[in-house]
Design an enzyme around this catalytic site. Structure first.
Site, PDB file in Angstrom:
ATOM      1  N   GLY A 174       0.837  -1.194   0.000  1.00  0.00           N
ATOM      2  CA  GLY A 174       0.000   0.000   0.000  1.00  0.00           C
ATOM      3  C   GLY A 174       0.871   1.243   0.000  1.00  0.00           C
ATOM      4  O   GLY A 174       2.104   1.169   0.069  1.00  0.00           O
ATOM      5  N   ASP A 175       0.224   2.398  -0.147  1.00  0.00           N
ATOM      6  CA  ASP A 175       0.922   3.691  -0.106  1.00  0.00           C
ATOM      7  C   ASP A 175       1.947   3.831  -1.228  1.00  0.00           C
ATOM      8  O   ASP A 175       3.010   4.421  -1.043  1.00  0.00           O
ATOM      9  CB  ASP A 175       1.605   3.893   1.264  1.00  0.00           C
ATOM     10  N   LYS A 189      -2.583   8.987  -7.545  1.00  0.00           N
ATOM     11  CA  LYS A 189      -2.074   9.839  -8.630  1.00  0.00           C
ATOM     12  C   LYS A 189      -2.328   9.194  -9.993  1.00  0.00           C
ATOM     13  O   LYS A 189      -2.732   9.866 -10.954  1.00  0.00           O
ATOM     14  CB  LYS A 189      -0.566   9.999  -8.379  1.00  0.00           C
ATOM     15  N   GLY A 248      -6.410   4.898   2.146  1.00  0.00           N
ATOM     16  CA  GLY A 248      -6.297   6.347   2.041  1.00  0.00           C
ATOM     17  C   GLY A 248      -5.641   6.719   0.729  1.00  0.00           C
ATOM     18  O   GLY A 248      -4.524   6.298   0.456  1.00  0.00           O
ATOM     19  N   HIS A 249      -6.373   7.438  -0.094  1.00  0.00           N
ATOM     20  CA  HIS A 249      -5.797   7.891  -1.366  1.00  0.00           C
ATOM     21  C   HIS A 249      -5.651   9.403  -1.356  1.00  0.00           C
ATOM     22  O   HIS A 249      -6.528  10.114  -0.890  1.00  0.00           O
ATOM     23  CB  HIS A 249      -6.706   7.483  -2.537  1.00  0.00           C
ATOM     24  N   THR A 250      -4.529   9.853  -1.884  1.00  0.00           N
ATOM     25  CA  THR A 250      -4.311  11.294  -2.018  1.00  0.00           C
ATOM     26  C   THR A 250      -4.417  11.634  -3.496  1.00  0.00           C
ATOM     27  O   THR A 250      -3.713  11.062  -4.320  1.00  0.00           O
ATOM     28  CB  THR A 250      -2.908  11.673  -1.499  1.00  0.00           C
ATOM     29  N   GLY A 307      -2.121   8.200  10.261  1.00  0.00           N
ATOM     30  CA  GLY A 307      -1.125   9.193  10.661  1.00  0.00           C
ATOM     31  C   GLY A 307       0.147   8.556  11.214  1.00  0.00           C
ATOM     32  O   GLY A 307       1.084   9.244  11.596  1.00  0.00           O
TER      33      GLY A 307
HETATM   34  P1  IMP Z   1      -6.877  -3.638   8.446  1.00  0.00           P
HETATM   35  O1  IMP Z   1      -7.048  -3.636   6.966  1.00  0.00           O
HETATM   36  O2  IMP Z   1      -7.351  -2.359   9.080  1.00  0.00           O
HETATM   37  O3  IMP Z   1      -7.466  -4.852   9.095  1.00  0.00           O
HETATM   38  O4  IMP Z   1      -5.294  -3.714   8.761  1.00  0.00           O
HETATM   39  C1  IMP Z   1      -4.510  -4.860   8.433  1.00  0.00           C
HETATM   40  C2  IMP Z   1      -3.087  -4.458   8.035  1.00  0.00           C
HETATM   41  O5  IMP Z   1      -3.118  -3.794   6.770  1.00  0.00           O
HETATM   42  C3  IMP Z   1      -2.392  -3.486   8.991  1.00  0.00           C
HETATM   43  O6  IMP Z   1      -1.025  -3.804   9.018  1.00  0.00           O
HETATM   44  C4  IMP Z   1      -2.616  -2.123   8.343  1.00  0.00           C
HETATM   45  O7  IMP Z   1      -1.643  -1.191   8.742  1.00  0.00           O
HETATM   46  C5  IMP Z   1      -2.520  -2.504   6.874  1.00  0.00           C
HETATM   47  N1  IMP Z   1      -3.284  -1.601   5.987  1.00  0.00           N
HETATM   48  C6  IMP Z   1      -4.626  -1.586   5.817  1.00  0.00           C
HETATM   49  N2  IMP Z   1      -4.979  -0.667   4.926  1.00  0.00           N
HETATM   50  C7  IMP Z   1      -3.841  -0.100   4.481  1.00  0.00           C
HETATM   51  C8  IMP Z   1      -3.554   0.906   3.498  1.00  0.00           C
HETATM   52  O8  IMP Z   1      -4.439   1.446   2.830  1.00  0.00           O
HETATM   53  N3  IMP Z   1      -2.236   1.219   3.326  1.00  0.00           N
HETATM   54  C9  IMP Z   1      -1.245   0.592   4.009  1.00  0.00           C
HETATM   55  N4  IMP Z   1      -1.470  -0.353   4.913  1.00  0.00           N
HETATM   56  C10 IMP Z   1      -2.758  -0.700   5.154  1.00  0.00           C
END
Ligand code: IMP
Length: 337
Positions: free
Chosen positions: A16-17, A22, A46-48, A251
């Site tokens: 992710g991230d 973009k 979270g998308h920017t 955050g």
């Molecule tokens: P959950 O999806 O909230 O259950 O989190 C499970 C794992 O996925 C955790 O380690 C989160 O930090 C990671 N995670 C969930 N959504 C994102 C994202 O959009 N970006 C990066 N890490 C994510």
């Protein structure tokens, strides 16, 4: 009979991230798509996205709406009604046409209880994704058609999707429920195979865009990521600062590692990625270090040109479906032509 024409997919090649927002923004505003669809995740994402130079954050709502394109939240997403309502209000407040946003009647709803249960889970974003997924698969969950409040009825999708679709992935390959480092994963299919849950055949897929970054980052605990020894730790710290590696949703600081070439190749080949976009190469220029990890060794290149040339040659050799590699050094713009 379905009248879906072509499907393009944007997804993340790591944890992710990777800057998917973009890429999605660039494609969504091309006018080539009838719908932008989310197939996985919920407000954990979270998308920017930049629109005319202004920065916006979305979590559950697909980015199409920011460019006047109909936007669909699919049956394999997880929707918290309060989070959805506040995101609708945020978009309305900024003048976007939220009537373009539709939710599948089959999308599962995250209840307050499920969210509360997840709130203090150090392994999650605390948004209730895991408990909601558990109840979905235990067949005791509740879906949008059944739970839709009166004021959100206008967002309940009836009918059939048609035309050209852009599918917008959330999270990344190594957070996939099946292929990630279980149990340090999320509760949905983050890879292109998951996009078919939107309701189209895999043979409709035209192009798969894989988003990567010039270095790896991870939010949330994962021993595989934690245990890796990394040289030049102070450079990585600098990358975290200069690259502003803080989660859009939580955050929290993201841990940074040198790009793991072997994992990138696995992600590209497992997903069938055709176009690879490697973002944030400008950060490597600022810290003046062009390093990757391959076969357990760290390779250090002299310059960005050297890095691009070598990385590109290796990726074309190891990933036969890749037609193009794009490097991006700008938070708003990526040239996909
Ligand atoms: P959950 O999806 O909230 O259950 O989190 C499970 C794992 O996925 C955790 O380690 C989160 O930090 C990671 N995670 C969930 N959504 C994102 C994202 O959009 N970006 C990066 N890490 C994510």
């Amino acid at each position: 009979m379905t009248s879906i024409n072509n499907v393009d997919i944007v997804f993340g090649l790591s944890w992710g991230d990777e800057g998917k927002g973009k890429i999605i923004g660039q494609l969504a505003k091309s006018g080539n798509y009838d719908w932008v669809c989310r197939w996985n995740g919920g407000s954990n994402a979270g998308h920017t996205i930049y629109v005319n130079g202004e920065k916006f954050h979305t979590h559950i709502i697909p980015s199409g709406v920011l460019f006047g394109v109909k936007s669909f939240i699919g049956p394999d997403c997880y929707l918290n009604i309060d989070d959805f309502r506040s995101e609708l209000n945020y978009l309305k407040h900024h003048g976007f046409d939220t009537s373009l946003i539709k939710v599948s009647p089959m999308t599962h709803i995250i209840s307050q209880e499920q969210k509360a249960e997840d709130a203090n889970n150090p392994r999650s974003t605390g948004k209730g994704i895991g408990p909601c997924a558990r109840d979905k698969y235990a067949r005791s969950g509740h879906r949008f058609a059944e739970m839709c409040p009166e004021d959100l009825r206008c967002h309940l999708f009836t009918g059939q999707l048609s035309g050209d679709l852009l599918c917008e992935g959330a999270q990344g390959c190594w957070l996939d429920i099946n292929y990630g480092n279980y149990p340090f994963v999320t509760s949905s299919s983050t890879m292109p195979y998951g996009a078919c849950s939107i309701g189209f055949s895999p043979c409709k897929i035209r192009t798969i865009y894989g988003a990567a970054k010039a270095y790896d980052t991870r939010v949330g605990f994962d021993p595989e990521f934690e245990d890796m020894w990394q040289p030049d730790a102070e450079k990585l710290e600098e990358i975290a600062q200069v690259g502003k590696e803080f989660g859009v949703t939580t955050g929290r600081g993201r841990r940074v590692a040198w790009l793991n070439y072997n994992k990138l190749v696995d992600a590209i080949n497992l997903s069938g990625t055709n176009i690879v976009i490697i973002s944030k190469v400008d950060i490597l220029v600022i810290v003046d270090k062009f390093q990757i990890k391959k076969d357990g060794c760290f390779i250090n290149y002299k310059s960005l040109e050297d890095y691009k040339q070598n990385l590109g040659d290796m990726l074309f050799e190891d990933c036969k479906l890749v037609k193009k590699i794009v490097y991006s050094d700008h938070p708003e713009i990526v040239n996909l032509d």
